[in-house]
Design an enzyme around this catalytic site. Structure first.
Site, short mmCIF file in Angstrom:
data_model
loop_
_atom_site.label_atom_id
_atom_site.label_comp_id
_atom_site.label_asym_id
_atom_site.label_seq_id
_atom_site.Cartn_x
_atom_site.Cartn_y
_atom_site.Cartn_z
N GLN A 278 0.81 -1.21 0.00
CA GLN A 278 0.00 0.00 0.00
C GLN A 278 0.86 1.27 0.00
OE1 GLN A 278 -2.43 1.28 3.50
NE2 GLN A 278 -4.18 0.88 2.14
N GLU A 362 12.63 30.89 -15.28
CA GLU A 362 11.40 31.58 -15.70
C GLU A 362 10.58 32.06 -14.50
OE1 GLU A 362 10.02 32.41 -18.73
OE2 GLU A 362 11.91 31.86 -19.63
N GLY A 363 11.28 32.43 -13.44
CA GLY A 363 10.60 32.88 -12.23
C GLY A 363 10.54 31.76 -11.21
N THR A 364 11.15 31.96 -10.07
CA THR A 364 11.15 30.94 -9.02
C THR A 364 9.74 30.66 -8.53
OG1 THR A 364 11.38 32.57 -7.26
CG2 THR A 364 13.43 31.74 -8.25
#
Length: 379
Positions: A278, A362-364
């Site tokens: 599981q 491309e921007g954090t």
């Protein structure tokens, strides 16, 4: 929204799937290990006219939509992250040319980009201008019928291998973002040279290079859009580019998930495959759910872009979510593999190193949350 594929999309995706699975994926580990630019992969993409997907037919492209480009980019990125990022970065050059270029600029620069005869790049980032995108120190001074650029850009993807660059410089540093201006600069232009090649945690074959401008004189016809309107060019380009970066992250997540799923069925412990436990099933379920959610956001962003509807908020959401899903999925894939996952005998350790980049470029993630908050508070 209807993401049902039409016949043209099915045909092109079948072709991309075949090339990606037979040629790109088998070479991905070698590309990463050797750190060599995947020239053969790029040549193949050019032969298939894939660089011209979103470029209108009158400029040598296929004249298709951004959703198709997104679907193609996803498959390339899933097979080879490096190739996917090189392919995606080309959009950062073609998009602003299509949106802001005049007819002469489009006729000159788009056909070779569409045919893959040259690659494109976009350069804003500097030592003092990363998240603070308006703090560009590279200067542009108007002198009669030309502009003179001086300054340094860093971490520029496709740097040195590209032939056409969109450069953001400042014509009035006292005005910050309102002084920014966009220019088209060609490789080989006097005063334009390349500096440091950055040695990174992952994606060693991806060109990330320092660009140096020293009394670099370019003709006035290479001004893109208008003087001191470069911040708008950059923000629109980043908004579209975030879909591409999100798709790159999605590709990594999908690749890591497939490897973990396959391995869980093969690995036997306590007399049965670990996929029967599981704990592993829950990991796989979370992976699959995250991937599907990221996919929906990114596809929707591309669809909105195609419909000329506001897409910027969704593109930021997609980039943020997909990049963090990629990191979680890649990390859990290593966990599923156990000790073997920490070795270079399996690609999941590479996926883990590659995934981290998408939370930064491309921007954090922190910047994306700020962008999204600005949008929702204005609604």
């Amino acid at each position: 929204m209807d993401f049902t594929l039409n016949d043209d999309q099915k045909m092109i995706l079948e072709l991309v799937d075949e090339v990606s699975e037979k040629e790109f994926a088998p070479r991905a580990d070698e590309v990463s290990a050797k750190g060599e630019f995947p020239a053969e992969n790029i040549k193949k993409l050019a032969e298939l006219d894939l660089f011209g997907i979103t470029i209108p037919e009158e400029y040598g492209g296929l004249g298709m939509d951004y959703l198709t480009w997104t679907l193609v980019s996803e498959r390339i990125s899933r097979a080879c992250t490096t190739t996917g990022l090189i392919f995606g970065t080309n959009l950062l050059c073609t998009y602003p040319l299509l949106q802001f270029g005049n007819e002469e600029q489009k006729k000159k620069y788009l056909p070779p980009l569409a045919k893959g005869e040259t690659l494109g790049a976009f350069a804003l980032t500097e030592p003092e201008a990363g998240s603070d995108a308006g703090n560009v120190q590279t200067t542009a001074i108007k002198e009669k019928d030309s502009y003179v650029l001086d300054g340094t850009k860093i971490f520029i993807t496709n740097g040195e291998v590209a032939g056409t660059y969109i450069i953001i410089a400042n014509m009035d540093r006292a005005r910050g973002p309102r002084g920014l201006t966009a220019f088209i600069v060609e490789k080989g232009n006097p005063g334009f040279t390349f500096g440091q090649h950055f040695d990174k945690m992952g994606l060693s074959a991806l060109p990330n290079v320092e660009l140096i401008f020293d009394n670099c004189r370019i003709p006035s016809e290479n001004l893109l859009h208008k003087e001191k309107r470069g911040f708008r060019v950059a923000m629109r380009t980043f908004a579209a580019g975030r879909i591409g970066v999100g798709i790159g992250a999605l590709g990594v997540a999908e690749a890591a998930f497939e490897k973990a799923k396959e391995y869980s069925k093969e690995r036997v412990q306590f007399g049965r495959s670990i996929s029967s436990f599981q704990a592993i099933q829950h990991i796989l379920a979370d992976m699959a759910t995250g991937i599907e959610t990221a996919k929906y956001l990114l596809y929707r962003g591309a669809w909105l872009l195609d419909q000329n509807k506001p897409f910027e908020k969704i593109s930021s959401m997609g980039k943020l979510y997909a990049s963090e899903v990629a990191m979680k999925v890649a990390t859990k894939a290593v966990q599923v593999f156990g000790g073997y996952g920490y070795t270079k005998d399996y690609p999941v350790e590479r996926y883990m190193r590659e995934a981290k980049l998408f939370e930064i470029i491309e921007g954090t993630s922190e910047i994306q949350r700020g962008v999204i908050a600005n949008f929702i508070l204005k609604e």
